[in-house]
Design an enzyme around this catalytic site. Structure first.
Site, PDB file in Angstrom:
ATOM      1  CB  ALA A   1      41.142  36.085  44.658  1.00  0.00           C
TER       2      ALA A   1
ATOM      3  CE  LYS B   1      41.987  34.690  37.349  1.00  0.00           C
ATOM      4  NZ  LYS B   1      42.392  35.307  38.159  1.00  0.00           N
TER       5      LYS B   1
ATOM      6  N   GLY C   1      39.141  41.329  44.989  1.00  0.00           N
ATOM      7  CA  GLY C   1      38.956  42.526  45.252  1.00  0.00           C
ATOM      8  C   GLY C   1      39.053  42.854  47.224  1.00  0.00           C
TER       9      GLY C   1
END
Lengths: 256, 65
Positions: free
Chosen positions: A184, A97, A158
């Site tokens: 994300a 990734k 986040g």
């Protein structure tokens, strides 16, 4: 319904990819991985710390999931390539990734370094899954570079802000020849379902589960959302209309 | 000799990277090493001679998104 995710010719039994960052303990990871039904989890590479309790690799090996190392924290193509090479040695996988971020405040990908790193890693024989901006043109360029998937963000890492530009995700999906993984920004189950309804092949999330008050329960919710979103996408939704369309027959009404 | 291991200078008796990693790592699965910015493949650890002043980075897989 047998509908596996296929990346670089490899079948994965779940369309939910779980990041392991942000969990308060190894036990939370263990339970979340189990509840999520995931077939692939990400890990980061960091300096050996003798004070760390337990091994993430041991936990993931026990669940039989594929390990996808990331290059989190890297700012330049050079750093990312070196980190990917270390991860390949450490974990015996040429999947990576690819994350090359511009700054700590936004954690947004640096498109120039990202594309450069992707080209270098493909040339070195890696299967590259880049974490990218929700930019259809950059996604196209990453595919041209030989990436085996593209992983656009829904919103910053986040943040839990969900998918801020669904139109761009649809554009990326519409022309992608490789799986599109929404990576994300997922905050809750409906965000994951939306990603799948927009046509993403999979969802990658970490904080939404690992930082939830009940991580294992949220992991189960995400698994259900991804399955539901995929089913809805392939079922073919009804078109949006400006006005109502009755579902009960119009003919045969009694004259009252 | 003195080498820098993960940023800290250390006096080591070991002559090769393999010997050093034997002391530091309990399990090699999930770990990798670079010396002076170059990755040393696992198969090359045993034969990799350490020299004074080299910088050794030892990384391991940790929780991460």
């Amino acid at each position: 319904m047998d509908d596996p995710l296929v990346i670089a010719g490899t079948e994965l039994s779940s369309r939910l990819i779980l990041g392991t960052g942000g969990a308060p303990s190894m036990r939370v990871i263990d339970e979340a991985v189990g509840a999520s039904g995931t077939a692939m989890c990400t890990v980061a590479m960091r300096r050996l710390d003798a004070t760390t309790n337990g091994s993430i690799v041991e936990v993931l090996d026990r669940h039989g999931v594929r390990i996808l190392p990331n290059t989190a924290g890297c700012r330049t193509a050079r750093e990312a390539v070196l980190t990917a090479e270390l991860a390949r040695e450490a974990l015996g996988t040429d999947w990576v990734k690819l994350e090359v971020i511009a700054d700590e405040r936004t954690l947004l990908p640096d498109p120039v370094e990202l594309l450069d790193a992707a080209q270098l890693l493909v040339a070195k024989g890696f299967h590259v899954l880049p974490y990218t901006n929700d930019d259809p043109v950059l996604s196209r360029r990453l595919q041209q570079a030989g990436c085996v998937a593209v992983m656009p963000l829904g919103s910053p890492i986040g943040s839990g802000l969900g998918i801020q530009n669904p139109h761009n995700i649809e554009l990326i999906v519409a022309e992608a020849a490789v799986p599109v993984v929404l990576d994300a920004g997922i905050g809750t189950a409906s965000d994951a379902a939306l990603a799948m309804e927009l046509g993403c092949a999979a969802v990658l999330l970490a904080s939404a589960v690992t930082r939830a008050q009940r991580p294992d329960q949220m992991a189960a919710a995400m698994a259900g959302a991804v399955t539901a979103g995929r089913l809805a996408r392939t079922a073919g939704r009804i078109p949006r209309r400006t006005h109502a369309e009755a579902s009960s027959p119009i003919e045969g009404m009694a004259v009252l | 000799m003195k080498v820098v291991v993960n940023g800290a200078t250390r006096e080591v008796d070991q002559q090769t990277l393999g010997e050093l990693l034997d002391v530091i790592l309990t399990d090699t699965r999930g770990s990798a090493a670079a010396v002076d910015g170059e990755v040393v493949p696992r198969a090359g650890w045993a034969g990799f001679a350490l020299h004074e002043g080299q910088s050794v980075e030892i990384l391991t897989a940790v929780q991460g998104g």
